[in-house]
Design a protein around this motif. Structure first.
Motif, PDB file in Angstrom:
ATOM      1  N   GLN A  33      14.414  12.125  -3.972  1.00  0.00           N
ATOM      2  CA  GLN A  33      15.226  11.362  -3.019  1.00  0.00           C
ATOM      3  C   GLN A  33      14.341  10.385  -2.270  1.00  0.00           C
ATOM      4  O   GLN A  33      13.277  10.757  -1.771  1.00  0.00           O
ATOM      5  CB  GLN A  33      15.941  12.281  -2.026  1.00  0.00           C
ATOM      6  N   ILE A  34      14.795   9.119  -2.176  1.00  0.00           N
ATOM      7  CA  ILE A  34      14.030   8.103  -1.453  1.00  0.00           C
ATOM      8  C   ILE A  34      14.989   7.214  -0.651  1.00  0.00           C
ATOM      9  O   ILE A  34      16.171   7.114  -0.972  1.00  0.00           O
ATOM     10  CB  ILE A  34      13.207   7.201  -2.404  1.00  0.00           C
ATOM     11  N   ASP A  35      14.442   6.578   0.379  1.00  0.00           N
ATOM     12  CA  ASP A  35      15.149   5.521   1.106  1.00  0.00           C
ATOM     13  C   ASP A  35      14.547   4.205   0.644  1.00  0.00           C
ATOM     14  O   ASP A  35      13.346   3.946   0.853  1.00  0.00           O
ATOM     15  CB  ASP A  35      14.976   5.685   2.616  1.00  0.00           C
ATOM     16  N   PHE A  36      15.359   3.376  -0.008  1.00  0.00           N
ATOM     17  CA  PHE A  36      14.881   2.117  -0.578  1.00  0.00           C
ATOM     18  C   PHE A  36      15.771   0.997  -0.079  1.00  0.00           C
ATOM     19  O   PHE A  36      16.969   0.966  -0.355  1.00  0.00           O
ATOM     20  CB  PHE A  36      14.916   2.182  -2.110  1.00  0.00           C
ATOM     21  N   LEU A  37      15.175   0.064   0.692  1.00  0.00           N
ATOM     22  CA  LEU A  37      15.934  -1.013   1.330  1.00  0.00           C
ATOM     23  C   LEU A  37      17.078  -0.399   2.129  1.00  0.00           C
ATOM     24  O   LEU A  37      16.836   0.410   3.016  1.00  0.00           O
ATOM     25  CB  LEU A  37      16.414  -2.016   0.279  1.00  0.00           C
ATOM     26  N   ASP A  38      18.336  -0.753   1.853  1.00  0.00           N
ATOM     27  CA  ASP A  38      19.445  -0.195   2.637  1.00  0.00           C
ATOM     28  C   ASP A  38      20.181   0.899   1.863  1.00  0.00           C
ATOM     29  O   ASP A  38      21.357   1.139   2.081  1.00  0.00           O
ATOM     30  CB  ASP A  38      20.423  -1.287   3.072  1.00  0.00           C
ATOM     31  N   LEU A  39      19.457   1.585   0.960  1.00  0.00           N
ATOM     32  CA  LEU A  39      20.053   2.662   0.174  1.00  0.00           C
ATOM     33  C   LEU A  39      19.242   3.943   0.286  1.00  0.00           C
ATOM     34  O   LEU A  39      18.013   3.909   0.398  1.00  0.00           O
ATOM     35  CB  LEU A  39      20.105   2.285  -1.311  1.00  0.00           C
ATOM     36  N   THR A  40      19.934   5.077   0.273  1.00  0.00           N
ATOM     37  CA  THR A  40      19.309   6.361   0.002  1.00  0.00           C
ATOM     38  C   THR A  40      19.677   6.713  -1.432  1.00  0.00           C
ATOM     39  O   THR A  40      20.860   6.730  -1.788  1.00  0.00           O
ATOM     40  CB  THR A  40      19.814   7.456   0.960  1.00  0.00           C
ATOM     41  N   ILE A  41      18.666   6.945  -2.258  1.00  0.00           N
ATOM     42  CA  ILE A  41      18.873   7.222  -3.679  1.00  0.00           C
ATOM     43  C   ILE A  41      18.386   8.636  -3.966  1.00  0.00           C
ATOM     44  O   ILE A  41      17.280   9.003  -3.559  1.00  0.00           O
ATOM     45  CB  ILE A  41      18.100   6.216  -4.559  1.00  0.00           C
ATOM     46  N   GLY A  51      -4.778  -9.738 -10.107  1.00  0.00           N
ATOM     47  CA  GLY A  51      -5.210 -10.564  -8.983  1.00  0.00           C
ATOM     48  C   GLY A  51      -5.708  -9.711  -7.828  1.00  0.00           C
ATOM     49  O   GLY A  51      -6.255  -8.620  -8.022  1.00  0.00           O
ATOM     50  N   ILE A  52      -5.514 -10.199  -6.602  1.00  0.00           N
ATOM     51  CA  ILE A  52      -5.944  -9.462  -5.415  1.00  0.00           C
ATOM     52  C   ILE A  52      -4.774  -8.741  -4.751  1.00  0.00           C
ATOM     53  O   ILE A  52      -4.927  -8.145  -3.686  1.00  0.00           O
ATOM     54  CB  ILE A  52      -6.625 -10.401  -4.391  1.00  0.00           C
ATOM     55  N   LEU A  53      -3.604  -8.794  -5.401  1.00  0.00           N
ATOM     56  CA  LEU A  53      -2.419  -8.139  -4.840  1.00  0.00           C
ATOM     57  C   LEU A  53      -2.567  -6.624  -4.959  1.00  0.00           C
ATOM     58  O   LEU A  53      -2.958  -6.110  -6.010  1.00  0.00           O
ATOM     59  CB  LEU A  53      -1.176  -8.603  -5.599  1.00  0.00           C
ATOM     60  N   ARG A  54      -2.241  -5.900  -3.898  1.00  0.00           N
ATOM     61  CA  ARG A  54      -2.327  -4.444  -3.912  1.00  0.00           C
ATOM     62  C   ARG A  54      -1.021  -3.821  -3.426  1.00  0.00           C
ATOM     63  O   ARG A  54      -0.466  -4.242  -2.423  1.00  0.00           O
ATOM     64  CB  ARG A  54      -3.491  -3.960  -3.031  1.00  0.00           C
ATOM     65  N   TRP A  55      -0.566  -2.813  -4.160  1.00  0.00           N
ATOM     66  CA  TRP A  55       0.689  -2.134  -3.847  1.00  0.00           C
ATOM     67  C   TRP A  55       0.404  -0.731  -3.326  1.00  0.00           C
ATOM     68  O   TRP A  55      -0.559  -0.080  -3.732  1.00  0.00           O
ATOM     69  CB  TRP A  55       1.564  -2.019  -5.103  1.00  0.00           C
ATOM     70  N   GLU A  56       1.261  -0.256  -2.435  1.00  0.00           N
ATOM     71  CA  GLU A  56       1.239   1.142  -2.014  1.00  0.00           C
ATOM     72  C   GLU A  56       2.267   1.893  -2.845  1.00  0.00           C
ATOM     73  O   GLU A  56       3.464   1.640  -2.732  1.00  0.00           O
ATOM     74  CB  GLU A  56       1.571   1.266  -0.521  1.00  0.00           C
ATOM     75  N   VAL A  57       1.800   2.808  -3.697  1.00  0.00           N
ATOM     76  CA  VAL A  57       2.683   3.559  -4.578  1.00  0.00           C
ATOM     77  C   VAL A  57       2.884   4.955  -3.998  1.00  0.00           C
ATOM     78  O   VAL A  57       1.915   5.708  -3.812  1.00  0.00           O
ATOM     79  CB  VAL A  57       2.112   3.655  -6.008  1.00  0.00           C
ATOM     80  N   GLU A  58       4.127   5.290  -3.695  1.00  0.00           N
ATOM     81  CA  GLU A  58       4.425   6.605  -3.120  1.00  0.00           C
ATOM     82  C   GLU A  58       4.538   7.654  -4.220  1.00  0.00           C
ATOM     83  O   GLU A  58       4.766   7.342  -5.390  1.00  0.00           O
ATOM     84  CB  GLU A  58       5.731   6.543  -2.316  1.00  0.00           C
ATOM     85  N   GLU A  59       4.381   8.911  -3.816  1.00  0.00           N
ATOM     86  CA  GLU A  59       4.515  10.015  -4.764  1.00  0.00           C
ATOM     87  C   GLU A  59       5.942  10.098  -5.278  1.00  0.00           C
ATOM     88  O   GLU A  59       6.893   9.761  -4.580  1.00  0.00           O
ATOM     89  CB  GLU A  59       4.126  11.330  -4.095  1.00  0.00           C
ATOM     90  N   ARG A  60       6.081  10.586  -6.503  1.00  0.00           N
ATOM     91  CA  ARG A  60       7.410  10.743  -7.075  1.00  0.00           C
ATOM     92  C   ARG A  60       8.181  11.837  -6.350  1.00  0.00           C
ATOM     93  O   ARG A  60       7.599  12.820  -5.875  1.00  0.00           O
ATOM     94  CB  ARG A  60       7.296  11.079  -8.570  1.00  0.00           C
ATOM     95  N   CYS A  61       9.487  11.654  -6.265  1.00  0.00           N
ATOM     96  CA  CYS A  61      10.335  12.606  -5.552  1.00  0.00           C
ATOM     97  C   CYS A  61      11.754  12.497  -6.106  1.00  0.00           C
ATOM     98  O   CYS A  61      12.040  11.661  -6.952  1.00  0.00           O
ATOM     99  CB  CYS A  61      10.316  12.330  -4.047  1.00  0.00           C
ATOM    100  N   GLY A  87      11.952   2.935  -9.094  1.00  0.00           N
ATOM    101  CA  GLY A  87      12.234   3.243 -10.490  1.00  0.00           C
ATOM    102  C   GLY A  87      12.471   4.720 -10.694  1.00  0.00           C
ATOM    103  O   GLY A  87      12.279   5.535  -9.782  1.00  0.00           O
ATOM    104  N   ALA A  88      12.927   5.055 -11.892  1.00  0.00           N
ATOM    105  CA  ALA A  88      13.118   6.460 -12.292  1.00  0.00           C
ATOM    106  C   ALA A  88      12.153   6.731 -13.436  1.00  0.00           C
ATOM    107  O   ALA A  88      12.198   6.064 -14.469  1.00  0.00           O
ATOM    108  CB  ALA A  88      14.561   6.691 -12.729  1.00  0.00           C
ATOM    109  N   TRP A  89      11.263   7.716 -13.255  1.00  0.00           N
ATOM    110  CA  TRP A  89      10.160   7.954 -14.188  1.00  0.00           C
ATOM    111  C   TRP A  89      10.352   9.260 -14.939  1.00  0.00           C
ATOM    112  O   TRP A  89      10.760  10.269 -14.355  1.00  0.00           O
ATOM    113  CB  TRP A  89       8.841   7.990 -13.422  1.00  0.00           C
ATOM    114  N   ASN A  90       9.994   9.235 -16.226  1.00  0.00           N
ATOM    115  CA  ASN A  90      10.027  10.436 -17.053  1.00  0.00           C
ATOM    116  C   ASN A  90       8.674  10.555 -17.753  1.00  0.00           C
ATOM    117  O   ASN A  90       8.276   9.661 -18.498  1.00  0.00           O
ATOM    118  CB  ASN A  90      11.157  10.339 -18.089  1.00  0.00           C
TER     119      ASN A  90
END
Length: 324
Positions: free
Chosen positions: A132-140, A120-130, A98-101
């Motif tokens: 530029q990221i590599d997401f799936l088969d894209l560099t954004i 629930g018991i689901l846990r996500w790893e949230v990376e620091e905002r930046c 996502g894009a955060w403001n």
């Protein structure tokens, strides 16, 4: 958690009940999902296990239920609370970006990260905002003018095992590889230089798989021309073309196993035209013929087995788990 999944699925269907078709079997869907999720059996060696927690991976319903499960949390909690901060938010099963403001609330992102995992018991790893990221088969990335830009991302360990030319596949497979890749590159790359760079890499990798230079060059030029035409059309015209290509009710399929020295599509069509020409104007008329090839069994099918080889006296059932 399976119980939580069933509960959330019921709430999700209730939330969108007005958009479901009349007579939608909500109760039957819940019972069917519950049956699959609570009775997932899998085999390892000579042992059979029953899964107690988690989604029944490998079943057709796993992806849909996983997507719907967390979508309910997004729709009812995350977007209402943080929608004004999210300039963009997208998720593909278990990968999200996502894009955060921050706007006027610099601590909102920390609260967002807490709420992401409060389900629930689901846990996500949230990376620091930046920027530029590599997401799936894209560099954004965000450029100097604050525009969101994209380009194709390639994993360093990718060894590009495209089908080699000497493989026993129909001739159109190589052309389809070129067109499919180029269409993806055309849509993924904001800058033309990145698009051309991906085409050059595609040419290099196809050449390494022993495809002839003349064939690759011809397919690349034809694909480029077609993409320039197709992707420049307005949406309305594209939809009209799709409507004009609707499948005929008088259609026949001929399914053959492909062999390099076997019958070609042209030969099958020629035989069809000569044989079925007399059917025109009758109830038996066929106005659309599709010739479909399937691949024969290959060495991989014979050598790679999905079953575990067990040494006599050391079967899986003879081992016991050791608890730390």
């Amino acid at each position: 958690d399976t119980d939580h999944l069933i509960d959330v699925l019921e709430k999700f269907l209730e939330l969108f009940k007005d958009e479901l078709p009349d007579g939608f079997p909500t109760k039957l869907v819940i019972e069917a999902v519950s049956l699959v999720m609570r009775n997932n059996l899998f085999e390892f060696g000579d042992c059979i296990f029953k899964q107690l927690v988690g989604s029944a991976m490998g079943t057709p319903v796993a992806v849909q239920t996983a997507t719907i499960y967390y979508a309910y949390h997004e729709i009812t909690v995350l977007l209402p609370k943080y929608g004004r901060h999210l300039q963009y938010y997208g998720r593909f099963i278990d990968d999200a970006t996502g894009a955060w403001n921050d706007l006027d609330d610099p601590e909102a992102f920390d609260r967002f990260c807490e709420d992401v995992n409060d389900f629930g018991i689901l846990r996500w790893e949230v990376e620091e905002r930046c920027t530029q990221i590599d997401f799936l088969d894209l560099t954004i990335w965000i450029d100097e003018e604050n525009r969101i830009m994209t380009k194709t991302f390639r994993k360093p360990q990718n060894i590009y095992q495209y089908i080699p030319q000497q493989s026993a596949h129909p001739p159109g497979v190589g052309r389809a590889i070129i067109f499919g890749c180029m269409r993806r590159y055309r849509l993924q790359n904001s800058l033309r230089k990145d698009y051309l760079e991906q085409i050059n890499l595609l040419y290099t990798h196809m050449k390494a798989r022993r495809w002839q230079h003349s064939l690759i060059a011809e397919w690349i030029m034809n694909a480029a021309d077609k993409l320039e035409h197709d992707l420049s059309l307005p949406q309305a015209e594209t939809e009209k073309e799709m409507e004009s290509d609707t499948t005929s009710n008088k259609r026949a399929f001929v399914h053959l196993q492909y062999h390099p020295h076997g019958l070609s599509r042209a030969q099958v069509r020629d035989a069809f035209d000569k044989t079925c020409d007399n059917f025109k104007g009758t109830d038996a008329e066929i106005d659309q013929l599709t010739v479909a090839f399937s691949r024969p069994r290959n060495i991989r099918d014979e050598l790679i087995s999905a079953r575990l080889h067990q040494v006599e006296g050391q079967e899986a059932s003879t081992f016991r788990p050791v608890r730390p």
